[in-house]
Design a protein around this motif. Structure first.
Motif, PDB file in Angstrom:
ATOM      1  N   ILE A 266      33.796  37.796  34.927  1.00 37.28           N
ATOM      2  CA  ILE A 266      32.761  38.059  35.931  1.00 37.28           C
ATOM      3  C   ILE A 266      33.293  37.786  37.330  1.00 37.28           C
ATOM      4  CG2 ILE A 266      30.526  37.237  36.801  1.00 37.28           C
ATOM      5  CD1 ILE A 266      29.725  36.893  33.812  1.00 37.28           C
ATOM      6  N   GLY A 267      34.094  36.728  37.468  1.00 33.11           N
ATOM      7  CA  GLY A 267      34.715  36.456  38.766  1.00 33.11           C
ATOM      8  C   GLY A 267      35.614  37.595  39.200  1.00 33.11           C
ATOM      9  N   ALA A 268      36.401  38.127  38.249  1.00 29.48           N
ATOM     10  CA  ALA A 268      37.279  39.250  38.568  1.00 29.48           C
ATOM     11  C   ALA A 268      36.481  40.493  38.915  1.00 29.48           C
ATOM     12  CB  ALA A 268      38.204  39.532  37.380  1.00 29.48           C
ATOM     13  N   GLY A 269      35.403  40.729  38.163  1.00 27.77           N
ATOM     14  CA  GLY A 269      34.561  41.892  38.433  1.00 27.77           C
ATOM     15  C   GLY A 269      33.905  41.818  39.801  1.00 27.77           C
ATOM     16  N   ALA A 270      33.406  40.628  40.158  1.00 31.19           N
ATOM     17  CA  ALA A 270      32.774  40.445  41.470  1.00 31.19           C
ATOM     18  C   ALA A 270      33.776  40.661  42.595  1.00 31.19           C
ATOM     19  CB  ALA A 270      32.165  39.050  41.555  1.00 31.19           C
ATOM     20  N   ALA A 271      34.998  40.168  42.397  1.00 29.79           N
ATOM     21  CA  ALA A 271      36.037  40.339  43.423  1.00 29.79           C
ATOM     22  C   ALA A 271      36.396  41.809  43.592  1.00 29.79           C
ATOM     23  CB  ALA A 271      37.267  39.526  43.048  1.00 29.79           C
ATOM     24  N   LEU A 272      36.491  42.548  42.485  1.00 31.11           N
ATOM     25  CA  LEU A 272      36.814  43.974  42.555  1.00 31.11           C
ATOM     26  C   LEU A 272      35.728  44.755  43.287  1.00 31.11           C
ATOM     27  CD1 LEU A 272      38.243  44.702  38.982  1.00 31.11           C
ATOM     28  CD2 LEU A 272      39.489  44.842  41.148  1.00 31.11           C
ATOM     29  N   ILE A 273      34.475  44.457  42.961  1.00 26.98           N
ATOM     30  CA  ILE A 273      33.361  45.171  43.595  1.00 26.98           C
ATOM     31  C   ILE A 273      33.296  44.856  45.083  1.00 26.98           C
ATOM     32  CG2 ILE A 273      30.837  45.361  43.680  1.00 26.98           C
ATOM     33  CD1 ILE A 273      30.877  44.936  40.632  1.00 26.98           C
ATOM     34  N   ALA A 274      33.589  43.597  45.448  1.00 25.91           N
ATOM     35  CA  ALA A 274      33.574  43.218  46.863  1.00 25.91           C
ATOM     36  C   ALA A 274      34.650  43.955  47.645  1.00 25.91           C
ATOM     37  CB  ALA A 274      33.766  41.702  46.994  1.00 25.91           C
ATOM     38  N   GLN A 275      35.774  44.235  46.993  1.00 26.30           N
ATOM     39  CA  GLN A 275      36.875  44.918  47.663  1.00 26.30           C
ATOM     40  C   GLN A 275      36.695  46.434  47.685  1.00 26.30           C
ATOM     41  OE1 GLN A 275      39.489  43.508  49.308  1.00 26.30           O
ATOM     42  NE2 GLN A 275      38.463  41.549  48.928  1.00 26.30           N
ATOM     43  N   ALA A 276      36.084  46.984  46.638  1.00 29.06           N
ATOM     44  CA  ALA A 276      35.929  48.439  46.555  1.00 29.06           C
ATOM     45  C   ALA A 276      34.638  48.756  45.794  1.00 29.06           C
ATOM     46  CB  ALA A 276      37.136  49.055  45.853  1.00 29.06           C
ATOM     47  N   SER A 277      33.655  49.288  46.487  1.00 30.75           N
ATOM     48  CA  SER A 277      32.356  49.555  45.872  1.00 30.75           C
ATOM     49  C   SER A 277      32.435  50.644  44.800  1.00 30.75           C
ATOM     50  CB  SER A 277      31.338  49.961  46.941  1.00 30.75           C
ATOM     51  OG  SER A 277      31.790  51.111  47.636  1.00 30.75           O
ATOM     52  N   TRP A 278      33.472  51.508  44.862  1.00 33.64           N
ATOM     53  CA  TRP A 278      33.601  52.580  43.884  1.00 33.64           C
ATOM     54  C   TRP A 278      33.868  52.049  42.471  1.00 33.64           C
ATOM     55  CZ3 TRP A 278      38.220  52.276  41.477  1.00 33.64           C
ATOM     56  CH2 TRP A 278      39.303  51.740  42.162  1.00 33.64           C
ATOM     57  N   VAL A 279      34.247  50.766  42.376  1.00 28.89           N
ATOM     58  CA  VAL A 279      34.463  50.168  41.054  1.00 28.89           C
ATOM     59  C   VAL A 279      33.184  50.249  40.221  1.00 28.89           C
ATOM     60  CG1 VAL A 279      34.973  48.004  39.847  1.00 28.89           C
ATOM     61  CG2 VAL A 279      36.327  48.676  41.833  1.00 28.89           C
ATOM     62  N   LEU A 280      32.022  50.179  40.887  1.00 27.52           N
ATOM     63  CA  LEU A 280      30.753  50.288  40.174  1.00 27.52           C
ATOM     64  C   LEU A 280      30.640  51.634  39.457  1.00 27.52           C
ATOM     65  CD1 LEU A 280      27.872  48.707  42.305  1.00 27.52           C
ATOM     66  CD2 LEU A 280      28.595  48.087  39.992  1.00 27.52           C
ATOM     67  N   LEU A 281      31.170  52.694  40.091  1.00 27.05           N
ATOM     68  CA  LEU A 281      31.142  54.010  39.446  1.00 27.05           C
ATOM     69  C   LEU A 281      32.032  54.031  38.207  1.00 27.05           C
ATOM     70  CD1 LEU A 281      31.273  56.318  42.604  1.00 27.05           C
ATOM     71  CD2 LEU A 281      29.282  55.760  41.201  1.00 27.05           C
ATOM     72  N   VAL A 282      33.138  53.301  38.261  1.00 25.64           N
ATOM     73  CA  VAL A 282      34.001  53.179  37.080  1.00 25.64           C
ATOM     74  C   VAL A 282      33.257  52.449  35.971  1.00 25.64           C
ATOM     75  CG1 VAL A 282      36.157  52.223  36.180  1.00 25.64           C
ATOM     76  CG2 VAL A 282      36.098  53.209  38.487  1.00 25.64           C
ATOM     77  N   PHE A 283      32.585  51.342  36.334  1.00 24.81           N
ATOM     78  CA  PHE A 283      31.788  50.602  35.354  1.00 24.81           C
ATOM     79  C   PHE A 283      30.723  51.516  34.739  1.00 24.81           C
ATOM     80  CE2 PHE A 283      32.466  46.056  37.224  1.00 24.81           C
ATOM     81  CZ  PHE A 283      33.774  46.104  36.778  1.00 24.81           C
ATOM     82  N   ALA A 284      30.071  52.312  35.585  1.00 27.44           N
ATOM     83  CA  ALA A 284      29.025  53.208  35.098  1.00 27.44           C
ATOM     84  C   ALA A 284      29.592  54.228  34.119  1.00 27.44           C
ATOM     85  CB  ALA A 284      28.357  53.912  36.280  1.00 27.44           C
ATOM     86  N   ALA A 285      30.757  54.768  34.424  1.00 29.24           N
ATOM     87  CA  ALA A 285      31.388  55.737  33.522  1.00 29.24           C
ATOM     88  C   ALA A 285      31.732  55.090  32.182  1.00 29.24           C
ATOM     89  CB  ALA A 285      32.646  56.308  34.177  1.00 29.24           C
ATOM     90  N   VAL A 286      32.212  53.837  32.223  1.00 33.19           N
ATOM     91  CA  VAL A 286      32.536  53.107  30.987  1.00 33.19           C
ATOM     92  C   VAL A 286      31.287  52.950  30.131  1.00 33.19           C
ATOM     93  CG1 VAL A 286      33.211  50.853  30.066  1.00 33.19           C
ATOM     94  CG2 VAL A 286      34.521  51.877  31.927  1.00 33.19           C
ATOM     95  N   LEU A 287      30.152  52.638  30.766  1.00 35.77           N
ATOM     96  CA  LEU A 287      28.908  52.443  30.022  1.00 35.77           C
ATOM     97  C   LEU A 287      28.444  53.743  29.371  1.00 35.77           C
ATOM     98  CD1 LEU A 287      26.851  50.142  32.420  1.00 35.77           C
ATOM     99  CD2 LEU A 287      28.205  49.510  30.430  1.00 35.77           C
ATOM    100  N   ILE A 288      28.525  54.847  30.115  1.00 36.23           N
ATOM    101  CA  ILE A 288      28.094  56.128  29.556  1.00 36.23           C
ATOM    102  C   ILE A 288      28.973  56.520  28.371  1.00 36.23           C
ATOM    103  CG2 ILE A 288      27.879  58.602  30.036  1.00 36.23           C
ATOM    104  CD1 ILE A 288      27.092  57.835  32.902  1.00 36.23           C
TER     105      ILE A 288
END
Length: 335
Positions: free
Chosen positions: A135-157
């Motif tokens: 979760i710490g790594a995920g939060a750091a990635l999202i803080a640096q690049a908001s597009w990471v959320l789109l990657v997470f969304a694609a993984v979920l789909i």
């Protein structure tokens, strides 16, 4: 109380990863006390956990998680509380699939019922640390690049679509294959040695060496399975909220309750055969709403809407499962 009046304690009010330091310390202290109570008092001796005790402990943990939701509401507002409850519900539902895999691991290693709680306890300890890192790594990635959320969304789909078509027999084969793989590459005792994970035994030359017991193999496989599940669950929660405090606390409360509920769920896992389709729909919905919000340039989908859809889909999945499997669970009429 205004901690700034006490210079030595003022640091506790400092914001740390989305919440004051004192909130993190209070939460971790609560979890530590619960774990100490579980292993040190309630289950000091290895024994089988009955369904009644399992349900009672699970109800306690769910009640505690809901009470913490009230604390989140009082501290951060209604939207944060809705996000917390949605995250908790999704993680709890994802844990159902985890229960099946854990049951397969115990079956592959013929783990006695009396020793299963010990493995699950130490498994949860490992999960608490592992999820903190992820979760710490995920939060750091999202803080640096908001597009990471789109990657997470694609993984979920993709995970949701895979869940719709994946069979359960492959999971059983993988559990047996993983257990066999570890046995070939480790010194393993042929049988269980009580509640011990490691024992000293003479090898073929007569020298004393450390041997793993099948109990350690079960622990390693369960921790490995959690790493795999975290690939689904952590992006799922970040797709609901990017607040690390809510992500972590909802994760841990769901996992704490899973250990308690496992012994009841493992006995009737077949009754929830259709829940995976509802869970797949939830993952696709959560991932899809990220793309919808990005497409229409929305700040976010209302948390209450996400909570309502999530609970509706999961409730429907449970009801359909219980209805479709009612004949299989009914006792046969005497002839």
């Amino acid at each position: 109380m205004d901690l700034s009046l006490f210079p030595n304690l003022a640091v506790l009010s400092t914001d740390f990863v989305g919440a004051p330091v004192w909130m993190w310390l209070a939460f971790l202290t609560l979890v530590s006390l619960l774990m100490a109570l579980d292993l040190g008092v309630l289950h000091r001796r290895s024994r089988a956990i009955g369904v009644g005790e399992s349900l009672a402990l699970s109800a306690f943990y769910i009640g505690l998680a809901l009470a913490f939701g009230l604390f989140v509401w009082r501290s951060f507002g209604a939207e944060a509380a809705a996000a917390y409850l949605t995250a908790f519900a999704v993680e709890k539902a994802l844990a159902m699939d985890n229960v099946f895999v854990i049951a397969m691991i115990f079956s592959a290693l013929a783990t006695p019922l009396a020793l299963q709680h010990r493995v699950l306890f130490w498994g949860v300890v490992g999960v608490i640390a592992l999820r903190a890192l992820l979760i710490g790594a995920g939060a750091a990635l999202i803080a640096q690049a908001s597009w990471v959320l789109l990657v997470f969304a694609a993984v979920l789909i993709l995970t949701g679509l895979k869940m719709l078509f994946a069979g359960e027999s492959s999971k059983e084969r993988k559990a047996h294959a993983a257990a066999a793989f570890l046995r070939r590459r480790m010194n393993v005792t042929p049988s269980y040695e009580g509640g011990r994970f490691l024992v000293k035994r003479p090898d073929a030359t007569g020298r004393l060496r450390w041997f793993a017991t099948p109990l350690l193999l079960a622990l390693v496989l369960i921790e490995t399975a959690d790493v795999v599940f975290a690939v689904d669950s952590v992006p799922a929660i970040f797709a609901i909220t990017t607040d690390p405090f809510i992500v972590y606390t909802s994760n841990i409360f769901a996992i704490l309750g899973l250990r308690a509920l496992y012994f009841a769920l493992a006995a009737m896992i077949a009754r929830f055969a259709y829940l995976k389709y509802a869970l797949a729909a939830v993952l696709i919905f959560i991932g899809g709403k990220i793309f919808v919000a990005d497409l229409f340039e929305l700040t976010k989908i209302p948390p209450l809407l996400s909570l309502g859809v999530t609970l509706s889909l999961l409730t429907l999945g449970v009801l359909v499962s219980l209805w479709r499997t009612r004949r299989d669970s009914a006792p046969e009429a005497g002839g």
